[in-house]
Motif scaffolding. Structure first.
Motif, short mmCIF file in Angstrom:
data_model
loop_
_atom_site.label_atom_id
_atom_site.label_comp_id
_atom_site.label_asym_id
_atom_site.label_seq_id
_atom_site.Cartn_x
_atom_site.Cartn_y
_atom_site.Cartn_z
N ALA A 1 1.85 0.31 12.98
CA ALA A 1 2.38 -1.02 12.63
C ALA A 1 2.07 -1.43 11.19
O ALA A 1 2.88 -2.10 10.55
CB ALA A 1 1.82 -2.06 13.59
N PHE A 2 0.92 -1.04 10.67
CA PHE A 2 0.51 -1.52 9.35
C PHE A 2 1.48 -1.07 8.25
O PHE A 2 1.88 -1.85 7.39
CB PHE A 2 -0.91 -1.02 9.03
N GLY A 3 1.88 0.18 8.27
CA GLY A 3 2.79 0.69 7.25
C GLY A 3 4.18 0.11 7.34
O GLY A 3 4.87 -0.07 6.33
N LYS A 4 4.61 -0.22 8.56
CA LYS A 4 5.95 -0.75 8.77
C LYS A 4 6.15 -2.11 8.09
O LYS A 4 7.28 -2.49 7.77
CB LYS A 4 6.23 -0.89 10.27
N LYS A 5 5.07 -2.85 7.88
CA LYS A 5 5.18 -4.18 7.29
C LYS A 5 5.84 -4.14 5.92
O LYS A 5 6.59 -5.05 5.56
CB LYS A 5 3.79 -4.81 7.16
N THR A 6 5.57 -3.12 5.16
CA THR A 6 6.08 -3.05 3.78
C THR A 6 7.05 -1.89 3.53
O THR A 6 7.57 -1.76 2.42
CB THR A 6 4.90 -2.95 2.80
N ASP A 7 7.27 -1.05 4.54
CA ASP A 7 8.15 0.10 4.34
C ASP A 7 8.75 0.52 5.68
O ASP A 7 8.38 1.55 6.25
CB ASP A 7 7.37 1.25 3.69
N LYS A 8 9.69 -0.26 6.17
CA LYS A 8 10.27 -0.01 7.49
C LYS A 8 11.01 1.32 7.56
O LYS A 8 11.06 1.96 8.60
CB LYS A 8 11.21 -1.16 7.87
N PRO B 1 0.81 -1.22 0.00
CA PRO B 1 0.00 0.00 0.00
C PRO B 1 0.83 1.27 0.00
O PRO B 1 0.32 2.35 -0.25
CB PRO B 1 -0.80 -0.12 1.30
N ASN B 2 2.13 1.13 0.30
CA ASN B 2 2.97 2.32 0.41
C ASN B 2 4.25 2.23 -0.43
O ASN B 2 5.29 2.77 -0.05
CB ASN B 2 3.31 2.60 1.88
N SER B 3 4.15 1.57 -1.56
CA SER B 3 5.29 1.58 -2.49
C SER B 3 5.30 2.92 -3.22
O SER B 3 4.26 3.53 -3.43
CB SER B 3 5.17 0.43 -3.50
N ILE B 4 6.48 3.38 -3.59
CA ILE B 4 6.59 4.67 -4.26
C ILE B 4 5.89 4.64 -5.62
O ILE B 4 5.20 5.57 -6.02
CB ILE B 4 8.07 5.08 -4.42
N GLU B 5 6.04 3.55 -6.34
CA GLU B 5 5.31 3.34 -7.59
C GLU B 5 4.23 2.28 -7.33
O GLU B 5 4.45 1.36 -6.54
CB GLU B 5 6.25 2.88 -8.71
N PRO B 6 3.07 2.38 -8.00
CA PRO B 6 1.96 1.46 -7.73
C PRO B 6 2.36 -0.01 -7.90
O PRO B 6 3.07 -0.36 -8.84
CB PRO B 6 0.92 1.86 -8.78
N SER B 7 1.89 -0.83 -6.98
CA SER B 7 2.16 -2.27 -7.06
C SER B 7 0.98 -3.01 -7.67
O SER B 7 0.94 -4.24 -7.67
CB SER B 7 2.46 -2.81 -5.66
N GLY C 1 10.27 4.00 5.94
CA GLY C 1 9.36 5.15 5.82
C GLY C 1 9.62 6.02 4.61
O GLY C 1 9.38 7.23 4.64
N LEU C 2 10.08 5.41 3.52
CA LEU C 2 10.36 6.18 2.30
C LEU C 2 9.10 6.82 1.73
O LEU C 2 9.13 7.94 1.20
CB LEU C 2 11.01 5.27 1.25
N TYR C 3 8.01 6.09 1.84
CA TYR C 3 6.72 6.61 1.36
C TYR C 3 6.32 7.85 2.16
O TYR C 3 5.90 8.87 1.60
CB TYR C 3 5.67 5.50 1.50
N LEU D 1 9.06 15.50 7.45
CA LEU D 1 9.70 14.45 8.25
C LEU D 1 10.84 13.74 7.53
O LEU D 1 11.34 12.73 8.01
CB LEU D 1 8.65 13.42 8.68
N LYS D 2 11.25 14.25 6.37
CA LYS D 2 12.21 13.51 5.56
C LYS D 2 13.58 13.33 6.22
O LYS D 2 14.34 12.42 5.85
CB LYS D 2 12.38 14.18 4.20
N LYS D 3 13.90 14.15 7.20
CA LYS D 3 15.19 14.02 7.88
C LYS D 3 15.09 13.23 9.18
O LYS D 3 16.08 13.09 9.90
CB LYS D 3 15.79 15.39 8.14
#
Length: 526
Positions: free
Chosen positions: A415-422, A240-246, A424-426, A434-436
């Motif tokens: 927790a939900f977002g961490k599953k696929t993007d630890k 759900p949080n890939s930079i490009e659609p999965s 936090g790039l998304y 928050l980028k830094k």
């Protein structure tokens, strides 16, 4: 001199030439009678106040593409700036004798149908309507279920299991000059530019998903060429949080009718044939069937997009909270994953299906306890792939108001977002404040020491909002609220069923029992 009679095809949610039986009916009628063919689209001048910028751009692009494709077969698209009330004058001007259009269930389009049917009856205009926005005829599905709405996905699948889906048609033959409109080269009804509707391209972000049949078919063929990917596809395993659609992002093209759902169905069947593949509900075909399920439910349920008066919807005492709703819609809840999703939605008009699950649960039963109807209105504004029945159905599902009842299963905004993007790039892309931040704090920036916040250039409460609620506490309270709402709903249904039974002919003992029960129910209600 007598004006030449005309045949109209009214485009609405069928902005394409392929698999458009209603359009072919209009072409055949015009050819057989040597009458003028006039494909039209009604463009509401107030649309800019009803539709978000991204969806409006997608629509305009789709209309331009439709006009270009119509010109390839020697006709064109006539844009009529107005609503359905302007049609009688148009019918008179063009001497319309025959009109075709597709059947829809969107409440606004159903209302338009009622108006146009009355007009056609008064003016002796023959009208043909075709079901072509779905794979199956939802009216037939309801009939096969004794007029009842299937309340589960599996029940719906059983109802259509043996239904033969007809092949989609192609319209490529050039129509004769006899049917070409005399004002073919006029610019009076040209495609509206965004500036005419009060928008400028400069107001919009990058266009990631251009509208139109041409782009929709191109995208379909691109993904169908990836046979192994299609066969292995399982929605829960996409990010759900890939930079490009999965996923395919074909939904905007299907919802506008730039791409036929029936064509998509047949393409999927061709790819799956003879190969090991995933199955519904998680497969691509299964995803398409969710759309069919919600269309059937929407077609058979009065007030499907509302809570009150909706027979399939649990009545839940949501709270009105404009502050919460606005913070959620604008992506400033203080929960970075939620905010990133809502900002992507506002900027691009599309988010992953599981991301929709996350933010819908957060707004309703998960955290903010705001009505799903309010969230549905925001999605109607933002989504490129807004679809009346899917929007209402999914919001009821995620708020556990209908179709899904495990209200105690709540998405965690951490927790939900961490599953696929630890890392936090998304989040860092869509919440650049928050980028830094170090990855260990990116999902919970309020836990970062003040020194870390200062070093990252983003102090919580100053440069980025404090979290709107404490999820760990509030979601537990909301589970209890849901439990109470379900219990009350169950009691009301039992009482209603009991009273209905008591209305039947009964003996004296039963009448006395009814009096006693009625007295008790009055006391309970007070």
């Amino acid at each position: 001199m007598t004006k030449a009679a005309s045949v109209i095809h009214w485009f609405r949610l069928d902005l394409r030439l392929h698999d458009n039986l209603a359009l072919r009916n209009a072409i055949n009628e015009a050819e057989n009678r040597k009458q003028t063919l006039r494909p039209i689209y009604l463009l509401d001048p107030d649309l800019k106040n009803k539709v978000g910028k991204n969806r409006l751009r997608f629509l305009i692009q789709s209309l331009r593409d439709l006009d270009a494709n119509l010109r390839k077969i020697n006709t064109r698209l006539f844009i009529i700036k107005g609503n359905v009330e302007c049609l009688p004058q148009l019918f008179e001007k063009w001497q319309v004798k025959f009109i075709t259009l597709q059947v829809d269930i969107d409440a606004e389009l159903v209302q338009q149908d009622e108006v146009i049917e009355q007009i056609c009856e008064e003016k002796d205009i023959f009208m043909v309507k075709r079901v072509q926005h779905t794979v199956y005829d939802f009216n037939t599905v309801l009939k096969n279920n004794n007029g009842n709405v299937p309340l589960t996905y599996q029940k719906f699948l059983s109802l259509v299991a043996n239904t033969q889906v007809k092949d989609s048609i192609e319209i490529t033959k050039e129509i004769s000059n006899d049917c070409k409109a005399p004002d073919f080269d006029s610019t009076e009804n040209d495609i509206t530019i965004l500036e005419d509707l009060g928008f400028s391209e400069a107001d919009l972000n990058e266009c990631k998903y251009p509208g139109g049949e041409t782009e929709g078919l191109k995208r379909l063929n691109l993904y169908m060429a990836k046979k192994q990917w299609v066969c292995n596809f399982e929605k829960p395993n996409t990010s759900p949080n890939s930079i490009e659609p999965s996923t395919t992002v074909l939904s905007p093209y299907i919802s506008h009718g730039c791409l036929s759902s029936k064509l998509f169905y047949h393409k999927l069947k061709q790819v799956e044939s003879g190969m090991k593949h995933s199955s519904p509900p998680v497969s691509l075909l299964g995803q398409l069937m969710w759309r069919e399920f919600y269309y059937t439910a929407g077609a058979g349920t009065k007030n499907f997009d509302k809570m009150v008066g909706n027979s399939v919807c649990t009545q839940i005492p949501w709270k009105k909270n404009e502050e919460y709703l606005k913070a959620w819609a604008e992506g400033r809840t203080g929960y970075p994953f939620v905010d990133a999703i809502m900002r992507q939605l506002k900027q691009e008009g599309w988010i992953h299906h599981l991301a929709r699950h996350m933010v819908a649960c957060f707004l309703t039963r998960g955290d903010l306890w705001v009505s799903w109807e309010e969230g549905a209105k925001v999605f109607e504004d933002y989504l490129l792939d807004y679809d009346w029945s899917l929007n209402a159905g999914n919001w009821m599902w995620l708020s556990a108001s209908a179709f899904f009842y495990k209200y105690y299963r709540v998405y965690s905004p951490v927790a939900f977002g961490k599953k696929t993007d630890k890392e936090g790039l998304y989040i860092k892309k869509y919440v650049p404040e928050l980028k830094k931040y170090p990855s260990e704090y990116i999902y919970e920036p309020w836990k970062a020491p003040k020194s870390v916040q200062t070093a990252a250039g983003c102090v919580i409460g100053e440069n980025y909002p404090k979290r709107i609620v404490d999820h760990d506490k509030v979601h537990k309270d909301n589970i209890q609220r849901m439990n109470a709402a379900y219990k009350l709903s169950k009691e009301k249904k039992a009482l209603k069923h009991y009273l209905c039974r008591l209305k039947r002919p009964c003996n004296v003992a039963k009448r006395n029992q009814r009096r006693h029960y009625t007295f008790q129910s009055k006391a309970f209600s007070e």
